[in-house]
Enzyme design. Sequence first.
Site, short mmCIF file in Angstrom:
data_model
loop_
_atom_site.label_atom_id
_atom_site.label_comp_id
_atom_site.label_asym_id
_atom_site.label_seq_id
_atom_site.Cartn_x
_atom_site.Cartn_y
_atom_site.Cartn_z
N LYS A 50 -5.52 -2.24 9.93
CA LYS A 50 -5.79 -2.40 8.50
C LYS A 50 -6.05 -3.85 8.10
O LYS A 50 -6.79 -4.10 7.15
CB LYS A 50 -4.57 -1.93 7.69
CG LYS A 50 -4.12 -0.52 7.97
CD LYS A 50 -4.88 0.47 7.12
CE LYS A 50 -4.27 1.85 7.18
NZ LYS A 50 -4.97 2.78 6.31
N GLU B 250 -9.23 4.05 -2.44
CA GLU B 250 -7.97 3.81 -3.15
C GLU B 250 -8.24 3.09 -4.47
O GLU B 250 -9.34 2.61 -4.71
CB GLU B 250 -7.03 2.94 -2.30
CG GLU B 250 -6.78 3.47 -0.90
CD GLU B 250 -5.60 2.81 -0.19
OE1 GLU B 250 -4.77 2.18 -0.86
OE2 GLU B 250 -5.53 2.93 1.04
N ASP C 261 0.85 -1.19 0.00
CA ASP C 261 0.00 0.00 0.00
C ASP C 261 0.89 1.24 0.00
O ASP C 261 1.79 1.36 0.84
CB ASP C 261 -0.88 -0.01 1.25
CG ASP C 261 -2.04 0.98 1.14
OD1 ASP C 261 -2.35 1.42 0.02
OD2 ASP C 261 -2.66 1.27 2.17
N TYR D 37 1.10 5.67 -0.36
CA TYR D 37 0.62 6.77 0.47
C TYR D 37 0.84 8.02 -0.35
O TYR D 37 1.48 8.95 0.09
CB TYR D 37 1.48 6.76 1.75
CG TYR D 37 1.10 7.62 2.91
CD1 TYR D 37 -0.15 7.54 3.50
CD2 TYR D 37 2.04 8.49 3.47
CE1 TYR D 37 -0.47 8.30 4.61
CE2 TYR D 37 1.73 9.26 4.59
CZ TYR D 37 0.47 9.16 5.15
OH TYR D 37 0.16 9.91 6.27
N HIS E 275 -4.01 13.72 1.19
CA HIS E 275 -4.28 12.74 2.25
C HIS E 275 -3.14 12.70 3.27
O HIS E 275 -3.36 12.70 4.48
CB HIS E 275 -4.50 11.35 1.64
CG HIS E 275 -4.62 10.27 2.68
ND1 HIS E 275 -5.72 10.15 3.51
CD2 HIS E 275 -3.77 9.27 3.04
CE1 HIS E 275 -5.55 9.11 4.32
NE2 HIS E 275 -4.38 8.57 4.07
N ARG F 208 -0.34 13.58 14.07
CA ARG F 208 0.81 14.24 14.70
C ARG F 208 0.56 15.73 14.75
O ARG F 208 1.23 16.52 14.07
CB ARG F 208 2.10 13.94 13.89
CG ARG F 208 2.52 12.46 13.87
CD ARG F 208 3.71 12.21 12.94
NE ARG F 208 3.42 12.56 11.56
CZ ARG F 208 2.77 11.77 10.70
NH1 ARG F 208 2.38 10.58 11.07
NH2 ARG F 208 2.53 12.19 9.47
N GLU G 241 -10.89 3.80 3.24
CA GLU G 241 -9.89 4.55 2.48
C GLU G 241 -10.18 4.32 1.00
O GLU G 241 -10.14 3.19 0.52
CB GLU G 241 -8.47 4.15 2.85
CG GLU G 241 -8.11 4.57 4.28
CD GLU G 241 -6.63 4.70 4.56
OE1 GLU G 241 -5.83 4.01 3.92
OE2 GLU G 241 -6.27 5.53 5.44
N TYR H 260 0.73 2.19 15.60
CA TYR H 260 1.50 2.39 14.36
C TYR H 260 2.92 2.89 14.53
O TYR H 260 3.68 2.90 13.55
CB TYR H 260 0.72 3.29 13.38
CG TYR H 260 0.99 4.77 13.50
CD1 TYR H 260 0.48 5.50 14.55
CD2 TYR H 260 1.78 5.43 12.57
CE1 TYR H 260 0.74 6.85 14.67
CE2 TYR H 260 2.05 6.78 12.68
CZ TYR H 260 1.52 7.49 13.72
OH TYR H 260 1.78 8.82 13.84
#
Lengths: 408, 408
Positions: free
Chosen positions: B248, B196, B121, B123, B128, B137, B194, B239
């Site tokens: 996930k 995708e 996957d 990113y 996003h 964060r 998500e 994570y």
Amino acid sequence: MNSWIDIPQNSDFSIHNLPYGIFLRDEKPTPGVAIGDYIIDLNAAAKVGVFTDLEFDTSVFESDFLNDFIDCGKDAWTSLRHCLIKELTAQGNLFEFKEKVIVDRLSADMCMPVRIGDYTDFYSSIEHATNLGKLFRPDSEPLLPNWRHIPVGYHGRASSIIISGTPIKRPSGQSKAPTADTPSFGKSKRLDIELEMAFIIGKSTTLGDSININNAEDHIFGKVIFNDWSARDIQGWEYVPLGPFLGKSFASTISPWIVTMEALEPFRCESIPQEPTVLPYLQYEGQKNFNINLEVGITPEGDEETTISESNFKYMYWNMAQQLTHHTVNGCNVNVGDMMASGTISGRDQHSYGSMIEISKGGKEPMELKNGKTRTFLEDGDTITIRAYCEKDGVRVGFGECSGKILP
Amino acid sequence: MNSWIDIPQNSDFSIHNLPYGIFLRDEKPTPGVAIGDYIIDLNAAAKVGVFTDLEFDTSVFESDFLNDFIDCGKDAWTSLRHCLIKELTAQGNLFEFKEKVIVDRLSADMCMPVRIGDYTDFYSSIEHATNLGKLFRPDSEPLLPNWRHIPVGYHGRASSIIISGTPIKRPSGQSKAPTADTPSFGKSKRLDIELEMAFIIGKSTTLGDSININNAEDHIFGKVIFNDWSARDIQGWEYVPLGPFLGKSFASTISPWIVTMEALEPFRCESIPQEPTVLPYLQYEGQKNFNINLEVGITPEGDEETTISESNFKYMYWNMAQQLTHHTVNGCNVNVGDMMASGTISGRDQHSYGSMIEISKGGKEPMELKNGKTRTFLEDGDTITIRAYCEKDGVRVGFGECSGKILP
């Protein structure tokens, strides 16, 4: 137990072991069991009638991988083990047809034992996680807040898992020196090992189901040595926020013989206490750690081997049952042949660390090899050999070797 | 191009499309091509002689998956496409044997089209990555320093990729509320989607080899819609430092029809400029982005559907060729059937965001659905349906639907 086969004293492959692998016979990948310096060809043994009393379909031994046999289930594994012990200690069909069924192990070419579906790598040694935290995040607490609550793990690349003896091409990639403004591209300069072990799933689950910790070990077929080669410079630049990727996916090496959970049974041992207490789904009874000695040797091109680490699988903070229970608690399904690695297994002192970045303190303190050589990270031509074995009351059960040589 | 088959106006599966899938015929998974509301059974077509002029072994259509056909190579894909267009526009063997070869699509049960080896996957949407960075964060720069240099990606779980229509069991796991001292265990309360797309590898490589960016698209067979269901509470706690795992791995849903790169060819478009300039191995020529409209609908149990997002695949900052080139630059091998997802595809405004956590600003601003309902995250009984299509000069090439319903 005495066998009519000559088994060298101190052999990893004693009659107490009987590990499974895939070897090449007449260029065909063939399931076999290691015993001393020999291999029992399981397909040939089935064909000459050694397994007529067994209740599973022995045509699974015609396969190029062990998945079909493993999928026959725990009763099949146990019955085959008992049959082999009987055949090796008395003179039955195996003895009669030994010329056809038994081949030399030392000259055999080994293949991947299982067709791996998914591969997961955990991070379950508290010493390793602490050491790496200090090196990768020097300005913060080395052990992250989740570490003592979760057997932290991540998905790895299955396609690049290779069998012991396959050479490793030094990977290229992006990295960024701490002093540089922008990244650059080139061969990794900080190529490292990770001393790990991996277990192989023996029983599949359905998507949506979870494995209870009390049954978790029933889903494990056996274990191999695992070297998770790591390019630290690539890893350091890429790993936030989604974890290691190309710093790992160029190769991971496994030892060729899968030592079964049944063979490891006598070597259970106490574990490190887990503080704070883990959540109920991760609480277990009995001994789930195993006393498995681990050694890492490095051999520079044309030189002799130096042992750079002596560790032990018993140092694991999180055990296999906890890892597998956690992995499936969200309903994630597992399949026969899936592989789950421990993460680097480091002990408490520098000679028991499982990676060169730990031993050399981030590349700052070179380790001394024989004949005046030194190393921080791997150089071209270096061969890494990992060995693993259990020993207790005169019984030895070993894993053989997991080795790989670095090519430029 | 006019066909003797009745193709509804505005069908996703026009004669310009011809996507591949696996459907159940007499309970046997069977390769097929979608056309309008019909499926051409490729195995049956081969048996009655529709493909006699083709130069690859059409016994690959006896397989339960498309991997064997894909492995025949690009010339095979092209020749089959040309043959089907000819057979659909003129009255040849396909027309003559249509009763045997052509079946109803709308009532067909679809299966996984490929046996997936590894799943990755990425990113690769800058919107996003920026939005998620702000949410996960909040105290630091949302886009991490490596993001504009590397198509950041990570390995995902292949075993839990499922076909559109399969229900999703709400996952359980550990999470820790920001105000809590310790984690707790329970059903995910922040279940998300998500939006995708994923591409499927069409040509394998050998371990140690890298794919040059100029040839990268030759290794891609086609694309599907991909919904990477995400449990944000589990993900947020687990994570660091190794990336998403159980947040996930409980399920990812794909649409059943693989739209080929050849069918997508007319829909290439300009991309977002990449600043700063990427390293040479990631520099490319020509248009590598594709204009594919994307829509996400949510349907609460017994209610009607509300569209919550309209995005487009053209928003990708990193294209597929860059992703695949980067993935193999370290020598990592890829295999036919491997799947590589884009990462969530978000556009610039809130109605084009590809996940509920972005649309609802971390669960703080509920989105309004029809009939007075609202949502921050998914509730039990909700169905998510993602649709994707290209349209240009009266030609439509669509992906159909990718849907899944949440079970408690």
